[in-house]
Design an enzyme around this catalytic site. Structure first.
Site, PDB file in Angstrom:
ATOM      1  N   TYR B 158       0.845  -1.201   0.000  1.00  6.54           N
ATOM      2  CA  TYR B 158       0.000   0.000   0.000  1.00  6.54           C
ATOM      3  C   TYR B 158       0.880   1.250   0.000  1.00  6.54           C
ATOM      4  CZ  TYR B 158      -3.029   3.554   2.191  1.00  6.54           C
ATOM      5  OH  TYR B 158      -3.708   4.696   2.496  1.00  6.54           O
ATOM      6  N   LYS B 162       1.060   4.298  -2.701  1.00  5.76           N
ATOM      7  CA  LYS B 162       0.781   5.687  -2.324  1.00  5.76           C
ATOM      8  C   LYS B 162       1.984   6.574  -2.654  1.00  5.76           C
ATOM      9  CE  LYS B 162      -3.412   6.157  -0.548  1.00  5.76           C
ATOM     10  NZ  LYS B 162      -4.424   6.965  -1.243  1.00  5.76           N
TER      11      LYS B 162
END
Ligand code: FAD
Lengths: 454, 255
Positions: B158, B162
């Site tokens: 993740y 990002k």
């Protein structure tokens, strides 16, 4: 006609947008731009000198007709003061040309740098509203190019009154015939007096404003308590020849103002901090005479003090500023005081605010002036606070049966706007007739859903 | 249109079911919000988000994204044109934490997390940026995360996605600035949401209400560039970023 994209905003320098700018040099070219927009499906907004504060004279991604080159004088009658001019001519130019001939513009806003078209479209008012009404009252006729073609309009047409105050949404005004106002000199005979608080001010204005052609009060919105609303009233009339000392009578109509120095390029922050503004307001109040009668002032000093400083709008910093102007009817003095009080208590630091009494309105559907008290104040943006503070003021204004001024607006709620302008539906019917294809619009019109019928 | 206090009327939300987005829209509905296009993958979830907003008087349209469809981009453009007169704000709130157990996820599982957090929103941003450019104004707010600022074992897939989105947004910001389009990258710290449910709080944890009201405040102040929420994260991460790897590993191991 080819245009090119430029970033445009209003005087408050907020919410800019890129627009396809066209600079026609003849009425014919205006008509051509309109015709070609019909083919490309683009929308149009007319623009003058961009002195409206918000987003009235811009239309992101679409066409802006910058009418400033339509600045001819087609006819003038020096006996009656009737002049026919291109809508792009500025009031500054009119004053330079006609003051020496003994004619003054019938209405001037706080800056000379507005076009005749902009003055009609916003139906601007000046310090003489309580006596002479707004700009539209002095327009004998105008030529409008709407999506239906060229139209000659005069006050007997409802299309005329939809265009006066119509914020450029009925079409492009290309010419107008205006009744100028006769003067003997280019000077103003001014009475200045101080009022130590708002009650005193209201009282003086109510009882003696009608003795003057021009009247306005500058209010300090920072002081509170017993000084709440302390102000300096300046009122006057055009000086007559006999008011001048003999030596000055020869050049009595001299008018050639210098345009001010530019403010330093946009500073990255605003030098107008709470402290500097508070200090300024206090100094200014105490420096003003308690009472001074019959002072002879130049037109620029009396009407356009800010024009002496070029680009002063940049002093508000990179996030721009908002001028909030409202009117509340006579009898609603409490609402006025409530707003002044709320402002002095809030963290909003407004530079001097301006208070004026409006006289009768006219037949325009969307015109701002109507009998009552109008107050204009400036607030720098870019912090938390102004948004909710203005929303709060809107509610007071609406409850008092008042309204805000479109030429200054950049943030009112659409539903409150339509509640403040009950003639909006009537205007929409006329405007739809003039512009069935919805060719004319503006960022302002979109933001306030002005063209959306309920 | 945006008003002079940066309050938008028409908004496109990527990740229309995100909790931070929903809360933010609720706050904006009390200001000037008029119409929203919610973009996401799950039709039912989008519909229920839309219903919530409609009850606050906001007009809602939804667009179900299908990333496997190569025509997806032009379908998004059509959806925007159909539902909104102008696009004042694009809010990118797409987020899928997933796990970081890459062995179990396998190549496809890892790809899905990166697709959702980075590839999808970036390619959609290209479509939306073009619309904003043509209309001559607009702002883009991209929700980024400190997870991408200094990645750690627990959420690095993740976090890396990002980080990609964050970097993409920085470049986009530079490209769009001359076109009068403002890009704001909001690096959130740990926000208690459905997505982070069950995880231990990190330093400076905030709840969704706080997160979204700080987000709206950043919009109202006209902030552009990188914004940290809460703002002190900026200083914390200046330090964390400078830590030698060994120490960072130890530290992130313990939390
Ligand atoms: C320092 C300062 C003081 C001011 N003081 C006052 C004041 O005392 N009283 C007051 O009433 N106002 C005041 N104003 C506001 C100003 O008078 C109005 O906004 C005026 O409309 C500006 O004229 P403009 O030529 O700059 O028009 P713009 O700002 O360019 O346009 C204003 C509106 O007029 C429309 N328009 C412009 N030209 C045409 C045309 N040819 N045909 C059709 N529509 C057109 C535009 O579409 C737009 O909606 C002040 C502004 C400043 C900056």
């Amino acid at each position: 006609m080819v245009g090119h994209f430029e970033l445009v905003s209003g005087w408050g320098r907020t919410s800019p947008s890129y627009c396809d700018i066209h600079r026609p040099i003849s009425d014919q070219e205006v008509a051509e731009i309109i015709e070609s927009a019909k083919r490309t499906g683009k929308q149009i907004v007319p623009r003058g000198l961009g002195r409206s504060y918000g987003d009235a004279a811009q239309l992101g991604g679409n066409i802006v007709i910058d009418v400033r080159s339509l600045d001819h004088i087609y006819a003038c009658d020096l006996d009656s003061g009737l002049i026919s001019v291109g809508a792009g001519i500025s009031l500054d130019a009119l004053m330079r040309i006609f003051i020496p001939m003994g004619w003054f513009v019938p209405v001037t806003p706080g800056t000379r740098f507005v076009t005749v078209g902009g003055a009609i479209a916003a139906d601007v008012h000046g310090k003489n509203h309580h006596v002479d009404g707004s700009f539209g009252n002095h327009v004998a006729s105008l030529t409008l190019i709407s999506s239906k073609g060229v139209m000659e309009l005069d006050p007997s047409n409802e299309e005329f009154w939809a265009t006066v105050g119509g914020m450029g949404l009925t079409g492009t005004i290309v010419r107008a015939t205006i009744r100028m106002s006769k003067i003997e000199t280019s000077l103003i005979k001014v009475d200045t007096e101080r009022a130590s608080n708002i009650d005193e001010l209201i009282n003086i204005m109510e009882t003696t404003d009608d003795n003057y052609k021009y009247s306005v009060a500058w209010i300090d919105l920072i002081s509170s308590g017993k000084n709440l609303g302390r102000s300096v009233l300046t009122r006057g009339d055009h000086a007559l020849l006999e008011d001048l000392p003999a030596a000055k009578r020869k050049k009595a109509r001299y008018f050639d103002p210098k345009v001010g120095l530019k403010a330093p390029l946009s500073p990255p922050f605003s030098p107008l901090t709470p402290l500097t503004v508070r200090t300024f307001n206090t100094l200014w109040y105490h420096k003003s005479p308690t009472r001074k009668l019959g002072e002879i002032q130049e037109i620029t000093k009396f009407f356009h003090p800010l024009d002496g400083v070029g680009d002063w709008n940049k002093l508000y910093g990179p996030k721009g500023f908002c001028q909030y102007q409202f009117v509340v009817p006579f009898g609603q003095e409490d609402a006025l005081k409530q707003i002044i009080d709320a402002t002095s208590r809030s963290k909003m630091t407004s530079f001097l605010a301006v208070l004026k009494r409006f006289g009768e309105g006219n037949a325009s559907h969307l015109s701002f002036p109507s009998p009552g008290w109008t107050l204009a104040l400036d607030v720098a943006l870019g912090a938390l606070g102004p948004a909710k503070y203005f929303d709060y003021l809107d509610n007071i204004v609406l409850k008092a049966g008042g309204k805000i001024y479109l030429a200054k607006d950049s943030r009112v709620r659409p539903d409150l706007f339509s509640a403040m302008y009950p003639n909006l539906p009537k205007w929409q019917v006329i405007r739809d007739r003039l512009d069935p294809d919805n060719l004319f619009s503006s960022d302002l019109a979109k933001r306030l859903s002005i063209l959306e019928t309920k | 249109m945006n008003d002079s206090t940066s309050m938008p009327q028409n908004v496109v939300v990527l990740g229309g079911t995100s909790e931070i987005a929903t809360h933010t829209l609720r706050l904006l509905s009390g200001r000037r919000l008029k119409k929203v296009l919610l973009v996401g993958r799950n039709k039912n979830a989008l519909e229920s988000s839309a219903m919530g907003l409609e009850s606050l008087g906001v007009d809602c349209a939804i667009h179900v994204r299908d990333t496997t469809d190569i025509k997806s981009a032009s379908r998004l453009e059509d959806a925007v044109k159909e539902s909104l007169d102008t696009v004042d704000l694009v809010l990118v709130a797409t987020g899928m934490l997933g796990s970081s157990d890459f062995e179990n996820l396998g190549p496809l599982g890892v790809a899905e997390i990166i697709e959702t957090n980075f590839v999808g929103p970036s390619s959609e941003l290209v479509v939306l940026a073009d619309i904003l450019k043509r209309q001559g104004f607009g702002s883009i707010v991209i929700i980024s995360s400190v997870a991408g600022v200094r990645v750690r074992k627990d959420n690095f897939i993740y976090g890396s996605a990002k980080a990609g989105l964050d970097a993409f947004a920085q470049g986009l910001s530079q490209c769009l600035a001359p076109h009068n389009i403002r890009v704001t990258i909001v690096r959130f710290g740990f926000v208690r949401t459905r997505m982070t449910k069950g995880l231990k709080d990190a330093p400076m944890t905030i709840d969704v209400d706080t997160a979204s009201s700080l987000l709206v405040a950043a919009i109202e102040k006209g902030k552009t560039g990188v914004v940290w929420i809460p703002s002190n994260l900026k200083f914390l991460f200046a330090i964390l970023r400078a830590l030698p790897t060994k120490i960072w590993w130890k530290l992130s191991e313990r939390s």
